[in-house]
Scaffold this motif. Structure first.
Motif, PDB file in Angstrom:
ATOM      1  N   LEU A   1       0.879  -1.174   0.000  1.00 45.97           N
ATOM      2  CA  LEU A   1       0.000   0.000   0.000  1.00 45.97           C
ATOM      3  C   LEU A   1       0.912   1.218   0.000  1.00 45.97           C
ATOM      4  CD1 LEU A   1      -2.710   1.547   0.450  1.00 45.97           C
ATOM      5  CD2 LEU A   1      -2.372   1.173   2.915  1.00 45.97           C
ATOM      6  N   SER A   2       0.978   1.913  -1.134  1.00 51.58           N
ATOM      7  CA  SER A   2       1.922   3.030  -1.234  1.00 51.58           C
ATOM      8  C   SER A   2       1.215   4.382  -1.257  1.00 51.58           C
ATOM      9  CB  SER A   2       2.773   2.909  -2.497  1.00 51.58           C
ATOM     10  OG  SER A   2       3.652   4.026  -2.569  1.00 51.58           O
ATOM     11  N   TRP A   3       1.665   5.273  -0.390  1.00 52.90           N
ATOM     12  CA  TRP A   3       1.240   6.680  -0.459  1.00 52.90           C
ATOM     13  C   TRP A   3       1.687   7.242  -1.797  1.00 52.90           C
ATOM     14  CZ3 TRP A   3       3.457  11.532  -1.105  1.00 52.90           C
ATOM     15  CH2 TRP A   3       2.690  12.626  -0.704  1.00 52.90           C
ATOM     16  N   VAL A   4       0.830   8.016  -2.431  1.00 49.99           N
ATOM     17  CA  VAL A   4       1.205   8.734  -3.662  1.00 49.99           C
ATOM     18  C   VAL A   4       0.752  10.183  -3.547  1.00 49.99           C
ATOM     19  CG1 VAL A   4       1.346   6.767  -5.243  1.00 49.99           C
ATOM     20  CG2 VAL A   4      -0.877   7.842  -4.815  1.00 49.99           C
ATOM     21  N   TRP A   5       1.343  11.005  -4.387  1.00 55.50           N
ATOM     22  CA  TRP A   5       1.181  12.452  -4.249  1.00 55.50           C
ATOM     23  C   TRP A   5      -0.188  12.936  -4.716  1.00 55.50           C
ATOM     24  CZ3 TRP A   5       0.599  17.250  -6.643  1.00 55.50           C
ATOM     25  CH2 TRP A   5       1.001  18.351  -5.861  1.00 55.50           C
ATOM     26  N   HIS A   6      -0.653  13.984  -4.063  1.00 56.46           N
ATOM     27  CA  HIS A   6      -1.912  14.671  -4.419  1.00 56.46           C
ATOM     28  C   HIS A   6      -1.731  16.107  -3.956  1.00 56.46           C
ATOM     29  CE1 HIS A   6      -6.221  15.732  -4.309  1.00 56.46           C
ATOM     30  NE2 HIS A   6      -6.407  14.722  -5.135  1.00 56.46           N
ATOM     31  N   PRO A   7      -2.363  17.065  -4.625  1.00 58.05           N
ATOM     32  CA  PRO A   7      -2.144  18.460  -4.206  1.00 58.05           C
ATOM     33  C   PRO A   7      -2.676  18.802  -2.825  1.00 58.05           C
ATOM     34  CG  PRO A   7      -3.608  18.339  -6.126  1.00 58.05           C
ATOM     35  CD  PRO A   7      -3.089  16.963  -5.890  1.00 58.05           C
ATOM     36  N   ARG A   8      -3.555  17.987  -2.273  1.00 56.03           N
ATOM     37  CA  ARG A   8      -4.061  18.299  -0.931  1.00 56.03           C
ATOM     38  C   ARG A   8      -4.325  17.015  -0.149  1.00 56.03           C
ATOM     39  NH1 ARG A   8      -9.535  17.524  -1.003  1.00 56.03           N
ATOM     40  NH2 ARG A   8     -10.423  17.344  -3.086  1.00 56.03           N
ATOM     41  N   ALA A   9      -4.567  17.185   1.150  1.00 56.65           N
ATOM     42  CA  ALA A   9      -4.800  16.034   2.035  1.00 56.65           C
ATOM     43  C   ALA A   9      -6.113  15.341   1.685  1.00 56.65           C
ATOM     44  CB  ALA A   9      -4.839  16.513   3.482  1.00 56.65           C
ATOM     45  N   LEU A  10      -6.057  14.035   1.508  1.00 58.72           N
ATOM     46  CA  LEU A  10      -7.281  13.250   1.296  1.00 58.72           C
ATOM     47  C   LEU A  10      -7.516  12.349   2.515  1.00 58.72           C
ATOM     48  CD1 LEU A  10      -7.245  12.188  -2.478  1.00 58.72           C
ATOM     49  CD2 LEU A  10      -8.171  14.244  -1.420  1.00 58.72           C
ATOM     50  N   PRO A  11      -8.768  11.867   2.686  1.00 56.12           N
ATOM     51  CA  PRO A  11      -9.109  11.080   3.884  1.00 56.12           C
ATOM     52  C   PRO A  11      -8.388   9.730   3.962  1.00 56.12           C
ATOM     53  CG  PRO A  11     -11.093  11.890   2.774  1.00 56.12           C
ATOM     54  CD  PRO A  11      -9.948  12.153   1.842  1.00 56.12           C
ATOM     55  N   LEU A  12      -8.520   9.114   5.125  1.00 52.90           N
ATOM     56  CA  LEU A  12      -7.809   7.870   5.430  1.00 52.90           C
ATOM     57  C   LEU A  12      -8.662   6.623   5.194  1.00 52.90           C
ATOM     58  CD1 LEU A  12      -6.204   9.052   8.788  1.00 52.90           C
ATOM     59  CD2 LEU A  12      -5.015   8.712   6.621  1.00 52.90           C
ATOM     60  N   ALA A  13      -9.912   6.782   4.815  1.00 50.52           N
ATOM     61  CA  ALA A  13     -10.814   5.621   4.757  1.00 50.52           C
ATOM     62  C   ALA A  13     -10.299   4.539   3.801  1.00 50.52           C
ATOM     63  CB  ALA A  13     -12.213   6.064   4.350  1.00 50.52           C
ATOM     64  N   VAL A  14      -9.901   4.922   2.600  1.00 50.93           N
ATOM     65  CA  VAL A  14      -9.481   3.897   1.632  1.00 50.93           C
ATOM     66  C   VAL A  14      -8.161   3.237   2.041  1.00 50.93           C
ATOM     67  CG1 VAL A  14      -8.753   3.471  -0.749  1.00 50.93           C
ATOM     68  CG2 VAL A  14     -10.845   4.769  -0.284  1.00 50.93           C
ATOM     69  N   PRO A  15      -7.112   3.999   2.391  1.00 44.89           N
ATOM     70  CA  PRO A  15      -5.895   3.288   2.810  1.00 44.89           C
ATOM     71  C   PRO A  15      -6.116   2.412   4.037  1.00 44.89           C
ATOM     72  CG  PRO A  15      -5.677   5.666   3.176  1.00 44.89           C
ATOM     73  CD  PRO A  15      -6.884   5.452   2.326  1.00 44.89           C
ATOM     74  N   ALA A  16      -6.897   2.894   4.998  1.00 42.41           N
ATOM     75  CA  ALA A  16      -7.147   2.092   6.206  1.00 42.41           C
ATOM     76  C   ALA A  16      -7.856   0.794   5.853  1.00 42.41           C
ATOM     77  CB  ALA A  16      -7.980   2.901   7.207  1.00 42.41           C
ATOM     78  N   THR A  17      -8.843   0.877   4.954  1.00 46.74           N
ATOM     79  CA  THR A  17      -9.633  -0.313   4.642  1.00 46.74           C
ATOM     80  C   THR A  17      -8.899  -1.245   3.689  1.00 46.74           C
ATOM     81  OG1 THR A  17     -11.525   1.187   4.834  1.00 46.74           O
ATOM     82  CG2 THR A  17     -11.995  -1.057   4.168  1.00 46.74           C
ATOM     83  N   ALA A  18      -8.118  -0.692   2.760  1.00 44.06           N
ATOM     84  CA  ALA A  18      -7.314  -1.544   1.864  1.00 44.06           C
ATOM     85  C   ALA A  18      -6.287  -2.327   2.679  1.00 44.06           C
ATOM     86  CB  ALA A  18      -6.623  -0.693   0.809  1.00 44.06           C
ATOM     87  N   LEU A  19      -5.677  -1.638   3.644  1.00 42.35           N
ATOM     88  CA  LEU A  19      -4.720  -2.307   4.534  1.00 42.35           C
ATOM     89  C   LEU A  19      -5.399  -3.452   5.278  1.00 42.35           C
ATOM     90  CD1 LEU A  19      -2.178  -2.534   6.368  1.00 42.35           C
ATOM     91  CD2 LEU A  19      -3.115  -0.626   7.707  1.00 42.35           C
ATOM     92  N   HIS A  20      -6.570  -3.175   5.835  1.00 42.87           N
ATOM     93  CA  HIS A  20      -7.266  -4.205   6.608  1.00 42.87           C
ATOM     94  C   HIS A  20      -7.665  -5.377   5.713  1.00 42.87           C
ATOM     95  CE1 HIS A  20      -9.093  -5.335  10.424  1.00 42.87           C
ATOM     96  NE2 HIS A  20      -9.927  -6.028   9.658  1.00 42.87           N
ATOM     97  N   MET A  21      -8.137  -5.062   4.512  1.00 38.37           N
ATOM     98  CA  MET A  21      -8.559  -6.105   3.575  1.00 38.37           C
ATOM     99  C   MET A  21      -7.401  -7.048   3.258  1.00 38.37           C
ATOM    100  SD  MET A  21      -8.133  -6.917   0.123  1.00 38.37           S
ATOM    101  CE  MET A  21      -7.464  -5.382  -0.507  1.00 38.37           C
ATOM    102  N   ALA A  22      -6.241  -6.474   2.914  1.00 42.06           N
ATOM    103  CA  ALA A  22      -5.104  -7.308   2.524  1.00 42.06           C
ATOM    104  C   ALA A  22      -4.603  -8.134   3.712  1.00 42.06           C
ATOM    105  CB  ALA A  22      -3.990  -6.428   1.967  1.00 42.06           C
ATOM    106  N   ALA A  23      -4.639  -7.536   4.913  1.00 45.31           N
ATOM    107  CA  ALA A  23      -4.230  -8.273   6.119  1.00 45.31           C
ATOM    108  C   ALA A  23      -5.192  -9.424   6.389  1.00 45.31           C
ATOM    109  CB  ALA A  23      -4.177  -7.318   7.307  1.00 45.31           C
ATOM    110  N   MET A  24      -6.479  -9.132   6.225  1.00 47.31           N
ATOM    111  CA  MET A  24      -7.509 -10.151   6.481  1.00 47.31           C
ATOM    112  C   MET A  24      -7.449 -11.272   5.448  1.00 47.31           C
ATOM    113  SD  MET A  24     -11.407  -8.980   7.070  1.00 47.31           S
ATOM    114  CE  MET A  24     -12.685 -10.123   7.561  1.00 47.31           C
ATOM    115  N   ARG A  25      -7.007 -10.929   4.228  1.00 42.89           N
ATOM    116  CA  ARG A  25      -6.865 -11.952   3.170  1.00 42.89           C
ATOM    117  C   ARG A  25      -5.676 -12.860   3.451  1.00 42.89           C
ATOM    118  NH1 ARG A  25      -4.694 -12.262  -2.289  1.00 42.89           N
ATOM    119  NH2 ARG A  25      -6.100 -13.433  -3.650  1.00 42.89           N
ATOM    120  N   GLY A  26      -4.787 -12.423   4.361  1.00 45.39           N
ATOM    121  CA  GLY A  26      -3.631 -13.246   4.728  1.00 45.39           C
ATOM    122  C   GLY A  26      -2.356 -12.857   4.007  1.00 45.39           C
ATOM    123  N   MET A  27      -2.304 -11.640   3.464  1.00 46.80           N
ATOM    124  CA  MET A  27      -1.166 -11.238   2.644  1.00 46.80           C
ATOM    125  C   MET A  27      -0.015 -10.678   3.498  1.00 46.80           C
ATOM    126  SD  MET A  27      -3.190  -9.681  -0.640  1.00 46.80           S
ATOM    127  CE  MET A  27      -1.817  -9.981  -1.760  1.00 46.80           C
TER     128      MET A  27
END
Ligand code: CP
Length: 335
Positions: free
Chosen positions: A171-197
């Motif tokens: 899960l890599s941070w990538v650039w954006h001109p402004r701060a975006l929310p944490l919902a997608v990175p938090a949930t993608a992280l949880h999904m991949a962990a739960m999948r056993g990766m």
């Protein structure tokens, strides 16, 4: 299933069951399964995929839907508790949400993080205040820290392209001109962990995901045989990766401070996924992103238009997995 709010509320078996149902409904459509059922959709924030795929999914199952976007053709709706409503909002969620719920069989709500108070956003203060007003099945269409429909589609996408269960997920941070929310990175992280990766969060200094998010993912990984690490070392993180999941998010070390966040990200424009990010990955490494994505700021054209990108499959899978969620909520277990 009465609520679909957070992947962590479900077992691994619950999720794989939903994915099997998504595949079954894709192969063997049931165009009358939800005939007569109505889905209400309340969007406090913009959307392309979530809005269109929820409406399309409900129609494909024989049901119908209505959409409310506060302030756009309807009243602005106040979410804060205890305020004197002498501003733009003419309606409060304490009336508006139960009224909408009374018109439908299930309700979906999108309400992004306020982005000012990390503790309040981690506690899902705004979303939970609305959720407790809903006496019908409820779907989280993205709250402060959770986007379970996206995560379910991402899991299906990993299965579709046969990424090994114990593969390396970056899960890599990538650039954006402004701060975006944490919902997608938090949930993608949880999904991949739960999948056993084997999951690595790759992010610059100042952009670490909050400790409660990391700890929650580590618990999920421990239960499924996966692992969770974090680093700012791009070279080390990408070596042998099966997936680069690119996502923009705000500086957690300066949460709610727009100027400090801007200073931190000013020198980070090279955090744009380019072909050379794949030099040391697994040869079949793929690029994922939830969309929308800014081309040549977050991910370069050469990657988005190349064979490694599976972003369109991810977006299409939103439709299929949400149909499974709606079916399970409104019809129950398939025969
Ligand atoms: N990925 C996602 O949720 O897209 P939208 O913001 O367009 O709904």
């Amino acid at each position: 299933m009465k609520r679909f709010l957070d992947l962590a509320d479900f077992t691994r078996e619950d999720i794989t069951g939903l994915l099997a149902l998504a595949n079954r409904l894709s192969e063997k459509p049931e165009p009358q399964a939800l005939a007569g059922k109505i889905l209400g959709l309340l969007f406090f924030n913009n959307s392309l995929r979530t809005l269109a795929s929820m409406q399309a999914g409900m129609s494909r199952l024989g049901g119908s839907s209505f959409v409310i976007t506060p302030g756009a053709g309807t009243y602005q709706i106040e979410t804060r508790v205890g305020v004197t409503m002498n501003g733009a909002a003419a309606e409060h969620v304490r009336e508006g949400v139960p009224v909408l719920a009374s018109y439908c069989d299930a309700l979906g709500i999108r309400a992004f993080a306020d982005g000012k108070d990390l503790e309040a956003d981690l506690a899902e203060t705004t979303f939970n205040a609305m959720a407790q007003l809903v006496d019908k099945p409820l779907i989280n269409l993205e709250s402060a820290m959770s986007h379970p429909c996206q995560a379910l589609a991402d899991w299906k996408t990993l299965d579709d392209v046969q990424v090994p269960r114990k593969g390396r997920f970056v899960l890599s941070w990538v650039w954006h001109p402004r701060a975006l929310p944490l919902a997608v990175p938090a949930t993608a992280l949880h999904m991949a962990a739960m999948r056993g990766m084997d999951v690595t969060v790759l992010r610059p200094q100042g952009f670490a995901l909050p400790a409660p998010i990391m700890e929650k993912a580590r618990r999920a990984a421990a239960a499924s045989g996966g692992s969770v690490h974090e680093t700012a070392d791009r070279h080390a993180a990408l070596e042998g990766a099966h997936i680069i999941y690119a996502k923009e998010w705000g500086a957690t070390s300066a949460y709610g401070d727009v100027d400090a966040d801007a200073k931190l990200r000013a020198s980070l424009t090279d955090w744009c996924v380019r072909d050379n990010w794949f030099d040391t990955t697994d040869p079949d490494c793929r690029l994922m992103h939830c969309l929308p994505v800014r081309r040549n700021t977050a991910v370069a054209d050469e990657v988005l238009d190349g064979p490694r990108s599976i972003v369109l499959r991810e977006a299409h899978n939103r439709l299929l997995v949400q149909m499974a969620v709606l079916y399970r909520m409104l019809k129950g277990d398939p025969q």
